[in-house]
Design an enzyme around this catalytic site. Structure first.
Site, mmCIF file in Angstrom:
data_model
loop_
_atom_site.group_PDB
_atom_site.id
_atom_site.type_symbol
_atom_site.label_atom_id
_atom_site.label_comp_id
_atom_site.label_asym_id
_atom_site.label_seq_id
_atom_site.Cartn_x
_atom_site.Cartn_y
_atom_site.Cartn_z
ATOM 1 N N ARG A 228 4.267 10.188 -13.503
ATOM 2 C CA ARG A 228 3.185 10.195 -14.494
ATOM 3 C C ARG A 228 3.630 11.034 -15.684
ATOM 4 O O ARG A 228 4.350 12.029 -15.514
ATOM 5 C CB ARG A 228 1.897 10.803 -13.902
ATOM 6 C CG ARG A 228 1.174 9.874 -12.925
ATOM 7 C CD ARG A 228 0.561 8.652 -13.615
ATOM 8 N NE ARG A 228 -0.171 7.799 -12.705
ATOM 9 C CZ ARG A 228 0.284 6.659 -12.184
ATOM 10 N NH1 ARG A 228 1.523 6.247 -12.448
ATOM 11 N NH2 ARG A 228 -0.482 5.921 -11.407
ATOM 12 N N HIS A 276 5.673 1.275 -18.719
ATOM 13 C CA HIS A 276 5.110 1.423 -17.374
ATOM 14 C C HIS A 276 5.435 0.184 -16.507
ATOM 15 O O HIS A 276 4.530 -0.477 -16.001
ATOM 16 C CB HIS A 276 3.579 1.636 -17.454
ATOM 17 C CG HIS A 276 3.005 2.311 -16.234
ATOM 18 N ND1 HIS A 276 2.080 3.315 -16.309
ATOM 19 C CD2 HIS A 276 3.233 2.114 -14.914
ATOM 20 C CE1 HIS A 276 1.752 3.708 -15.083
ATOM 21 N NE2 HIS A 276 2.448 2.994 -14.219
HETATM 22 P P1 NAP Z 1 3.176 9.595 -2.134
HETATM 23 O O1 NAP Z 1 3.678 8.770 -0.987
HETATM 24 O O2 NAP Z 1 1.798 10.163 -2.088
HETATM 25 O O3 NAP Z 1 4.243 10.768 -2.324
HETATM 26 C C1 NAP Z 1 4.069 11.840 -3.184
HETATM 27 C C2 NAP Z 1 5.235 12.790 -2.997
HETATM 28 O O4 NAP Z 1 5.098 13.860 -3.937
HETATM 29 C C3 NAP Z 1 5.256 13.430 -1.601
HETATM 30 O O5 NAP Z 1 6.574 13.585 -1.162
HETATM 31 C C4 NAP Z 1 4.626 14.797 -1.856
HETATM 32 O O6 NAP Z 1 5.040 15.795 -0.953
HETATM 33 C C5 NAP Z 1 5.162 15.094 -3.236
HETATM 34 N N1 NAP Z 1 4.325 16.089 -3.912
HETATM 35 C C6 NAP Z 1 3.074 15.963 -4.365
HETATM 36 N N2 NAP Z 1 2.657 17.113 -4.921
HETATM 37 C C7 NAP Z 1 3.682 17.957 -4.817
HETATM 38 C C8 NAP Z 1 3.893 19.313 -5.199
HETATM 39 N N3 NAP Z 1 2.929 20.006 -5.812
HETATM 40 N N4 NAP Z 1 5.069 19.867 -4.937
HETATM 41 C C9 NAP Z 1 6.035 19.184 -4.296
HETATM 42 N N5 NAP Z 1 5.925 17.893 -3.911
HETATM 43 C C10 NAP Z 1 4.754 17.312 -4.165
HETATM 44 O O7 NAP Z 1 3.262 8.775 -3.482
HETATM 45 P P2 NAP Z 1 4.175 7.473 -3.815
HETATM 46 O O8 NAP Z 1 3.579 6.261 -3.226
HETATM 47 O O9 NAP Z 1 5.593 7.800 -3.500
HETATM 48 O O10 NAP Z 1 3.956 7.385 -5.399
HETATM 49 C C11 NAP Z 1 4.326 8.472 -6.241
HETATM 50 C C12 NAP Z 1 3.758 8.282 -7.631
HETATM 51 O O11 NAP Z 1 4.484 7.275 -8.332
HETATM 52 C C13 NAP Z 1 2.311 7.756 -7.694
HETATM 53 O O12 NAP Z 1 1.387 8.785 -7.444
HETATM 54 C C14 NAP Z 1 2.242 7.252 -9.117
HETATM 55 O O13 NAP Z 1 1.867 8.310 -9.974
HETATM 56 C C15 NAP Z 1 3.691 6.851 -9.430
HETATM 57 N N6 NAP Z 1 3.838 5.380 -9.599
HETATM 58 C C16 NAP Z 1 4.358 4.920 -10.763
HETATM 59 C C17 NAP Z 1 4.540 3.553 -10.941
HETATM 60 C C18 NAP Z 1 5.158 3.015 -12.211
HETATM 61 O O14 NAP Z 1 5.175 1.786 -12.407
HETATM 62 N N7 NAP Z 1 5.687 3.848 -13.089
HETATM 63 C C19 NAP Z 1 4.174 2.663 -9.931
HETATM 64 C C20 NAP Z 1 3.631 3.167 -8.740
HETATM 65 C C21 NAP Z 1 3.465 4.552 -8.584
HETATM 66 P P3 NAP Z 1 4.653 15.697 0.609
HETATM 67 O O15 NAP Z 1 5.502 14.566 1.128
HETATM 68 O O16 NAP Z 1 5.064 16.986 1.167
HETATM 69 O O17 NAP Z 1 3.183 15.403 0.672
#
Ligand code: NAP
Length: 315
Positions: A228, A276
């Site tokens: 983000r 995006h």
């Molecule tokens: P997810 O499975 O919820 O994983 C989030 C990761 O971030 C986890 O490893 C979490 O740690 C870590 N995290 C969160 N807060 C943290 C902090 N304060 N310090 C350290 N690590 C932290 O999410 P996802 O499915 O991989 O997706 C990630 C993000 O990608 C989405 O939330 C979205 O914003 C973005 N996204 C972008 C697109 C695009 O087209 N650009 C598309 C889809 C998603 P833990 O494992 O320890 O909980």
């Protein structure tokens, strides 16, 4: 009458007939109805809704809601729109992870093989070779080791890059070094030539990649932001790029989207702007996953644990 499942999408996002059709196809035993077409009776009877960027008012009009299944992986806009006490399931889709991992590989190779520099050389009609760096010598740091970060890490490991990943809690990804906590972030930043952001937007990730974080990165390092826009301090990024400390930034996400036409990112030599596109929702597979979760929740009130959003954590 079979239970009604509203499909909820903000009016200003326009209709999404392909996704609505796909959901109807995957849930033939239920009535999937666009929010605007619900009768008062259907609204009152609704316990589960499938959302694709809903508004708070649309969800508040469903008084007996128990579950909101999102078609998006990122939930920072959905959490405040969903009434307290209603469960939220986000999209965890192996196809989405594969698409994001492919983007991670594509834009890592773009930086690794010096494409921005060769594009600038072509503009100036300069014929000049630069020695290539071996994949084994290009260190990649992935911040966020969730469903998407882990898939990106595995793909880059398979390609021969040394990969370090960072998360809040300890993680294991075969072939990658996994670090966590505040010390882990400094360690990752200090030895990454390319940092890929795949963190969700939360109170703790806003502004995380700031001047201090960029100063910790080696001179000549680059940033890819797929997570983000809010995670990156834009002013600090400009300073790091303008001073030459950072080499290039590939930005797919921004504080304001679409990126305003007057924004400096558009014309900065060291910035690649993407609209995006790194991980779009895959309509057909997202419909299958949303349908499975809805069916399971209606049957026994259960959801896959990796899909369940923790409101307090913010993701
Ligand atoms: P997810 O499975 O919820 O994983 C989030 C990761 O971030 C986890 O490893 C979490 O740690 C870590 N995290 C969160 N807060 C943290 C902090 N304060 N310090 C350290 N690590 C932290 O999410 P996802 O499915 O991989 O997706 C990630 C993000 O990608 C989405 O939330 C979205 O914003 C973005 N996204 C972008 C697109 C695009 O087209 N650009 C598309 C889809 C998603 P833990 O494992 O320890 O909980």
């Amino acid at each position: 009458m079979p239970p009604t499942v509203p499909f909820v999408r903000r009016i200003d996002h326009g209709p999404h007939p392909e996704l609505l059709e796909a959901l109807r196809r995957e849930l033939p035993e239920l009535q999937v109805v666009a929010h605007a077409d619900l009768t008062d009776e259907q609204r009152a009877a609704t316990t589960v809704a499938i959302v694709d960027g809903p508004s708070g008012e649309q969800l508040a009009a469903l008084p007996n809601l128990a579950l909101v299944q999102s078609t998006w992986a990122g939930v920072e806009e959905i959490i405040p729109a969903v009434p307290d006490g209603v469960a939220i399931a986000r999209m965890v889709d192996p196809q989405l992870a594969a698409t994001m991992a492919e983007a991670g590989l594509a834009w890592t190779l773009f930086l690794h093989r010096d494409m921005p520099r060769y594009a600038r050389q072509q503009q100036a009609r300069v014929w000049k070779e630069h020695p290539p760096v071996k994949a084994a010598e290009r260190r990649i740091g992935i911040v966020g080791l969730g469903a998407l970060g882990r898939a990106a890490a595995r793909t880059l490991v398979d390609q021969g890059f040394p990969v370090t990943g960072w998360s809040r809690s300890p993680k294991v990804v075969e072939g990658a070094e996994c670090v966590h906590g505040a010390g882990g972030l400094a360690e990752l930043l200090g030895h990454s030539d390319i940092v890929v952001n795949l963190l969700p937007r939360t109170e703790t990730t806003d502004g995380l990649l700031d001047a201090a974080a960029f100063a910790t990165m080696p001179t000549g390092a680059s940033l890819i932001n797929f997570g983000r826009g809010h995670t990156v301090d834009d002013a600090a990024l400009f300073d790091a790029l303008d001073s030459g400390h950072l080499d290039h930034a590939v930005l797919d996400v921004f504080d304001v989207e679409p990126l305003p036409s007057e924004h400096r990112f558009w014309s900065h030599d060291a910035v690649t702007v993407l609209p995006h596109i790194s991980g779009p929702t895959s309509t057909d597979t997202a419909a299958v996953i949303a349908a499975d979760n809805v069916r399971r929740f209606l049957a026994d009130g259960e959801l896959p644990t990796d899909a369940l959003v923790d409101r307090a954590r913010g993701y």
